[in-house]
Design a protein around this motif. Structure first.
Motif, PDB file in Angstrom:
ATOM      1  N   VAL A  83       0.841  -1.195   0.000  1.00 27.36           N
ATOM      2  CA  VAL A  83       0.000   0.000   0.000  1.00 27.36           C
ATOM      3  C   VAL A  83       0.878   1.248   0.000  1.00 27.36           C
ATOM      4  CG1 VAL A  83      -1.851   1.240   1.160  1.00 27.36           C
ATOM      5  CG2 VAL A  83      -1.728  -1.261   1.333  1.00 27.36           C
ATOM      6  N   THR A  84       0.581   2.164  -0.910  1.00 29.89           N
ATOM      7  CA  THR A  84       1.218   3.477  -0.954  1.00 29.89           C
ATOM      8  C   THR A  84       0.122   4.526  -0.958  1.00 29.89           C
ATOM      9  OG1 THR A  84       3.060   2.592  -2.251  1.00 29.89           O
ATOM     10  CG2 THR A  84       2.787   4.984  -2.220  1.00 29.89           C
ATOM     11  N   THR A  85       0.279   5.559  -0.140  1.00 28.30           N
ATOM     12  CA  THR A  85      -0.773   6.570  -0.050  1.00 28.30           C
ATOM     13  C   THR A  85      -0.182   7.953   0.121  1.00 28.30           C
ATOM     14  OG1 THR A  85      -2.710   7.289   1.208  1.00 28.30           O
ATOM     15  CG2 THR A  85      -0.987   6.166   2.448  1.00 28.30           C
ATOM     16  N   SER A  86      -0.861   8.935  -0.423  1.00 26.17           N
ATOM     17  CA  SER A  86      -0.480  10.343  -0.236  1.00 26.17           C
ATOM     18  C   SER A  86      -1.304  11.001   0.850  1.00 26.17           C
ATOM     19  CB  SER A  86      -0.670  11.110  -1.558  1.00 26.17           C
ATOM     20  OG  SER A  86      -2.035  11.041  -1.979  1.00 26.17           O
ATOM     21  N   PHE A  87      -2.163  10.218   1.510  1.00 28.41           N
ATOM     22  CA  PHE A  87      -3.026  10.759   2.562  1.00 28.41           C
ATOM     23  C   PHE A  87      -2.642  10.129   3.887  1.00 28.41           C
ATOM     24  CE2 PHE A  87      -6.781  10.397   5.279  1.00 28.41           C
ATOM     25  CZ  PHE A  87      -7.121  11.739   5.401  1.00 28.41           C
ATOM     26  N   GLY A  88      -2.507  10.945   4.937  1.00 34.58           N
ATOM     27  CA  GLY A  88      -2.209  10.421   6.254  1.00 34.58           C
ATOM     28  C   GLY A  88      -0.727  10.423   6.564  1.00 34.58           C
ATOM     29  N   ALA A  89      -0.410  10.075   7.816  1.00 31.07           N
ATOM     30  CA  ALA A  89       0.963  10.163   8.297  1.00 31.07           C
ATOM     31  C   ALA A  89       1.815   8.969   7.896  1.00 31.07           C
ATOM     32  CB  ALA A  89       0.963  10.304   9.821  1.00 31.07           C
ATOM     33  N   VAL A  90       1.207   7.833   7.555  1.00 30.61           N
ATOM     34  CA  VAL A  90       1.949   6.630   7.159  1.00 30.61           C
ATOM     35  C   VAL A  90       1.850   6.511   5.641  1.00 30.61           C
ATOM     36  CG1 VAL A  90       2.167   4.141   7.429  1.00 30.61           C
ATOM     37  CG2 VAL A  90       1.422   5.537   9.370  1.00 30.61           C
ATOM     38  N   ALA A  91       2.986   6.704   4.956  1.00 31.60           N
ATOM     39  CA  ALA A  91       2.972   6.800   3.494  1.00 31.60           C
ATOM     40  C   ALA A  91       2.926   5.442   2.810  1.00 31.60           C
ATOM     41  CB  ALA A  91       4.185   7.580   3.006  1.00 31.60           C
ATOM     42  N   GLN A  92       3.438   4.404   3.450  1.00 33.40           N
ATOM     43  CA  GLN A  92       3.424   3.094   2.808  1.00 33.40           C
ATOM     44  C   GLN A  92       3.556   1.996   3.854  1.00 33.40           C
ATOM     45  OE1 GLN A  92       6.642   2.824   0.006  1.00 33.40           O
ATOM     46  NE2 GLN A  92       8.236   3.105   1.552  1.00 33.40           N
ATOM     47  N   TRP A  93       2.993   0.865   3.513  1.00 29.01           N
ATOM     48  CA  TRP A  93       3.117  -0.323   4.353  1.00 29.01           C
ATOM     49  C   TRP A  93       2.717  -1.537   3.524  1.00 29.01           C
ATOM     50  CZ3 TRP A  93      -1.100   2.903   4.667  1.00 29.01           C
ATOM     51  CH2 TRP A  93      -2.365   2.329   4.519  1.00 29.01           C
ATOM     52  N   SER A  94       2.963  -2.716   4.080  1.00 25.93           N
ATOM     53  CA  SER A  94       2.457  -3.941   3.482  1.00 25.93           C
ATOM     54  C   SER A  94       1.802  -4.766   4.572  1.00 25.93           C
ATOM     55  CB  SER A  94       3.561  -4.732   2.779  1.00 25.93           C
ATOM     56  OG  SER A  94       4.597  -5.071   3.689  1.00 25.93           O
ATOM     57  N   GLN A  95       0.900  -5.670   4.164  1.00 25.72           N
ATOM     58  CA  GLN A  95       0.118  -6.414   5.145  1.00 25.72           C
ATOM     59  C   GLN A  95      -0.472  -7.665   4.505  1.00 25.72           C
ATOM     60  OE1 GLN A  95      -3.328  -3.319   5.303  1.00 25.72           O
ATOM     61  NE2 GLN A  95      -4.347  -5.324   5.391  1.00 25.72           N
ATOM     62  N   PRO A  96      -0.826  -8.674   5.311  1.00 19.81           N
ATOM     63  CA  PRO A  96      -1.654  -9.763   4.784  1.00 19.81           C
ATOM     64  C   PRO A  96      -3.084  -9.267   4.587  1.00 19.81           C
ATOM     65  CG  PRO A  96      -0.524 -10.389   6.833  1.00 19.81           C
ATOM     66  CD  PRO A  96      -0.417  -8.906   6.701  1.00 19.81           C
ATOM     67  N   ILE A  97      -3.797  -9.887   3.649  1.00 19.81           N
ATOM     68  CA  ILE A  97      -5.183  -9.516   3.397  1.00 19.81           C
ATOM     69  C   ILE A  97      -5.907 -10.715   2.805  1.00 19.81           C
ATOM     70  CG2 ILE A  97      -4.927  -8.674   1.009  1.00 19.81           C
ATOM     71  CD1 ILE A  97      -6.646  -6.178   2.041  1.00 19.81           C
ATOM     72  N   ILE A  98      -7.221 -10.792   3.035  1.00 18.29           N
ATOM     73  CA  ILE A  98      -8.030 -11.870   2.478  1.00 18.29           C
ATOM     74  C   ILE A  98      -8.486 -11.480   1.077  1.00 18.29           C
ATOM     75  CG2 ILE A  98     -10.206 -13.123   2.661  1.00 18.29           C
ATOM     76  CD1 ILE A  98      -9.937 -12.994   5.683  1.00 18.29           C
ATOM     77  N   ASP A  99      -8.210 -12.356   0.120  1.00 10.82           N
ATOM     78  CA  ASP A  99      -8.701 -12.180  -1.242  1.00 10.82           C
ATOM     79  C   ASP A  99      -9.813 -13.199  -1.466  1.00 10.82           C
ATOM     80  OD1 ASP A  99      -9.110 -11.601  -3.891  1.00 10.82           O
ATOM     81  OD2 ASP A  99      -7.267 -12.565  -4.607  1.00 10.82           O
ATOM     82  N   GLN A 100     -11.038 -12.705  -1.563  1.00  5.90           N
ATOM     83  CA  GLN A 100     -12.201 -13.572  -1.767  1.00  5.90           C
ATOM     84  C   GLN A 100     -13.003 -13.010  -2.939  1.00  5.90           C
ATOM     85  OE1 GLN A 100     -14.403 -14.590   1.781  1.00  5.90           O
ATOM     86  NE2 GLN A 100     -16.224 -15.161   0.633  1.00  5.90           N
ATOM     87  N   PRO A 101     -12.643 -13.370  -4.163  1.00  9.24           N
ATOM     88  CA  PRO A 101     -13.299 -12.770  -5.322  1.00  9.24           C
ATOM     89  C   PRO A 101     -14.753 -13.174  -5.486  1.00  9.24           C
ATOM     90  CG  PRO A 101     -11.753 -14.489  -6.000  1.00  9.24           C
ATOM     91  CD  PRO A 101     -11.535 -14.271  -4.537  1.00  9.24           C
ATOM     92  N   GLU A 102     -15.196 -14.237  -4.815  1.00 11.55           N
ATOM     93  CA  GLU A 102     -16.587 -14.650  -4.935  1.00 11.55           C
ATOM     94  C   GLU A 102     -17.538 -13.604  -4.352  1.00 11.55           C
ATOM     95  OE1 GLU A 102     -15.972 -19.477  -4.523  1.00 11.55           O
ATOM     96  OE2 GLU A 102     -16.938 -18.363  -2.927  1.00 11.55           O
ATOM     97  N   THR A 103     -18.672 -13.444  -5.003  1.00 17.82           N
ATOM     98  CA  THR A 103     -19.725 -12.577  -4.491  1.00 17.82           C
ATOM     99  C   THR A 103     -20.768 -13.441  -3.789  1.00 17.82           C
ATOM    100  OG1 THR A 103     -19.406 -10.939  -6.240  1.00 17.82           O
ATOM    101  CG2 THR A 103     -21.530 -10.931  -5.107  1.00 17.82           C
ATOM    102  N   GLY A 104     -20.905 -13.268  -2.491  1.00 19.60           N
ATOM    103  CA  GLY A 104     -21.877 -14.039  -1.736  1.00 19.60           C
ATOM    104  C   GLY A 104     -23.256 -13.405  -1.749  1.00 19.60           C
ATOM    105  N   VAL A 105     -24.218 -14.122  -1.196  1.00 17.08           N
ATOM    106  CA  VAL A 105     -25.586 -13.631  -1.060  1.00 17.08           C
ATOM    107  C   VAL A 105     -25.914 -13.466   0.417  1.00 17.08           C
ATOM    108  CG1 VAL A 105     -28.036 -14.140  -1.429  1.00 17.08           C
ATOM    109  CG2 VAL A 105     -26.370 -14.697  -3.203  1.00 17.08           C
ATOM    110  N   LEU A 106     -26.343 -12.278   0.798  1.00 20.16           N
ATOM    111  CA  LEU A 106     -26.877 -11.995   2.127  1.00 20.16           C
ATOM    112  C   LEU A 106     -28.324 -11.589   1.922  1.00 20.16           C
ATOM    113  CD1 LEU A 106     -23.953  -9.791   3.526  1.00 20.16           C
ATOM    114  CD2 LEU A 106     -24.190 -12.284   3.636  1.00 20.16           C
ATOM    115  N   GLY A 107     -29.255 -12.462   2.280  1.00 22.90           N
ATOM    116  CA  GLY A 107     -30.641 -12.208   1.952  1.00 22.90           C
ATOM    117  C   GLY A 107     -31.587 -12.410   3.116  1.00 22.90           C
TER     118      GLY A 107
END
Length: 493
Positions: A83-107
């Motif tokens: 992650v790189t950003t021009s907003f906020g005090a922390v300009a860049q970082w990296s992190q784990p993240i969940i990638d779930q491309p499926e679209t679920g149904v909440l009904g």
């Protein structure tokens, strides 16, 4: 599905208003519900145990990428994000993240009983729930769930939502989820009405909106998916005034007036849309997927991946045994956040209409860069690891609020299928109306005062209102029919 309904779109605001003020259900009393839910909780056999990554079944660290993936290639993966950003005090970082491309149904399936809309709700176990069972929508399923990748049982009631005709749909929109933990994740939020017979399966109950709104006062009872679907309901303040026996209380009156889009609003909806579009055009955040081993300042151990500071969150593995799910036992990775979060709206009566202070927030996992968020959305202890300037605006106002200013205060859980014991304290805090000669937006440029109706109007479109703000919309809706002394009692935690 059944034949055409007798009720058209023009009657639905009346139906919703009547259901919102119906504190007693036509099927079960609220006391009956509590007895039923308590019995189901006591009988739930589920055991969730932390395990080492090596003990995961059907999950592995991919030999080429190092990402944590399922053998089927379905469900989700734990990857890295730069992650790189021009907003906020922390300009860049990296992190784990969940990638779930499926679209679920909440009904949520709704049906009229004795002239009042009721919602078919489910007592559902999720492995990350703080208290095992919580009240979920009628259907809560990913594509992998309902196509039985896990070789489990079919998802009940899914047929009401698959290919539902427009005339039976009260809400249908793709919405994002937590942009700090999910990469471009979204689910289809739906409310569908039926007038035909419905078999009530084990673990399900019909409840009026008024009954559901009473349950918002209980910690960890209504799950995140229930809250986000309920937030999309198109209430009419005018119709509610007709249904309420009295709306003389000042806070409640201001809240009800706030439900009609743009009526008494400080800014028009067009001005709000232009503001969000301008912020999105700046693209202040660039998020690039990377392999999990490339994430800096995180260490993989036998049973977790953790930040070197010990802050933020961990990636952990759990084993689940028992429970009334599509399969009876499984293992999976989860995000385990550190600390109790704070999610809060500051609210004020401007022009006699309740407004909430909204933050246009950037998160690395958002599809469209910026979404409207609560005034404060953070885990306070996280900021012990960051520069002092990064502390969120208005956090001190929330944490230091006098008890008689708190209109809503309940601890609610986040999505228990991917997050382990993720809990936030949800608050609505009323602040004094500002003098007429004061510019109420004379503060950080990413904040605006909006009515509840304006926010609900934007929930009909994808990626404008984030999941935490949608939860708070549902919390505010829960105060619609509450007498003002009950609203004041919320401040006595």
């Amino acid at each position: 599905m059944t034949g055409p309904l007798r009720h058209q779109d023009r009657t639905r605001p009346i139906q919703l208003a009547r259901s919102a003020v119906a504190a007693t259900g036509a099927i079960d009393s609220t006391a009956d519900f509590h007895r039923w839910f308590t019995a189901r909780t006591a009988a739930d056999p589920t055991v969730v145990t932390g395990i080492d990554f090596a003990d995961l079944i059907s999950w592995r660290f991919h030999p080429d990428t190092g990402n944590l993936v399922h053998d089927s290639g379905k469900f989700f993966a734990v990857e890295g994000l730069q992650v790189t950003t021009s907003f906020g005090a922390v300009a860049q970082w990296s992190q784990p993240i969940i990638d779930q491309p499926e679209t679920g149904v909440l009904g949520i399936l709704v049906k009229q009983f004795d002239g009042v809309l009721h919602c078919l709700m489910q007592a559902k176990m999720e492995p990350g729930n703080h208290n095992a069972l919580q009240l979920s929508p009628t259907v809560q399923a990913t594509i992998s769930n309902y196509t039985a990748v896990h070789h489990g049982r079919p998802v009940p009631y899914l047929e009401y939502f698959s290919g539902a005709r427009p005339e039976v749909v009260l809400a249908d929109v793709l919405q994002s989820e937590q942009g700090s933990w999910f990469y471009c994740k979204r689910n289809r939020n739906m409310v569908v009405e039926t007038d035909g017979p419905v078999e009530v399966r084990d673990g399900f109950r019909w409840l009026s909106l008024g009954q559901l709104y009473e349950l918002f006062a209980y910690d960890d009872l209504l799950n995140m998916n229930t809250r986000t679907v309920l937030s999309c309901l198109p209430f009419s303040g005018g119709r509610l005034v007709e249904e309420l026996p009295s709306v003389q209380g000042s806070f409640r009156a201001a809240l009800v007036r706030s439900l009609d889009t743009d009526q008494g609003a400080l800014h028009t909806s067009e001005e709000i849309l232009s503001w969000v579009t301008d912020l999105r055009a700046r693209r202040e955040v660039v998020a690039t997927p990377i392999a999990l081993p490339e994430v800096r300042d995180w260490t993989r151990r036998a049973d977790r991946i953790e930040h070197d500071s010990g802050a933020f969150f961990d990636i952990r593995a759990v084993a689940v045994d028992g429970g009334n799910r599509e399969v009876n036992s499984w293992t999976q990775p989860m995000i385990a956040p550190h600390g109790l979060g704070v999610i809060a709206f500051l609210a004020s009566r401007l022009r006699g209409v309740l407004h909430v202070l909204v933050n246009a927030r950037s998160e690395p996992g958002f599809l469209d860069f910026v979404e409207l968020a609560p005034t404060v959305q953070c885990t306070p202890e996280t900021y012990d690891q960051l520069p002092q300037l990064t502390r969120p605006p208005f956090l001190a106002d929330v944490l230091g609020a006098a008890p008689d200013r708190i209109r809503f205060d309940t601890i609610l859980s986040e999505e228990g299928g991917r997050f382990f014991h993720a809990r936030n304290r949800y608050l609505v805090i009323e602040v004094d109306p500002l003098p007429e000669d004061t510019d109420p937006d004379n503060g950080p440029s990413r904040y605006r005062w909006m009515t509840i109706g304006q926010l609900v109007g934007l929930t009909r479109y994808s990626h404008y209102v984030n999941v935490q703000a949608r939860s708070l919309i549902a919390c505010l809706h829960s105060l619609i029919a509450a007498e003002d002394d009950r609203i004041e009692a919320r401040s006595s935690r």
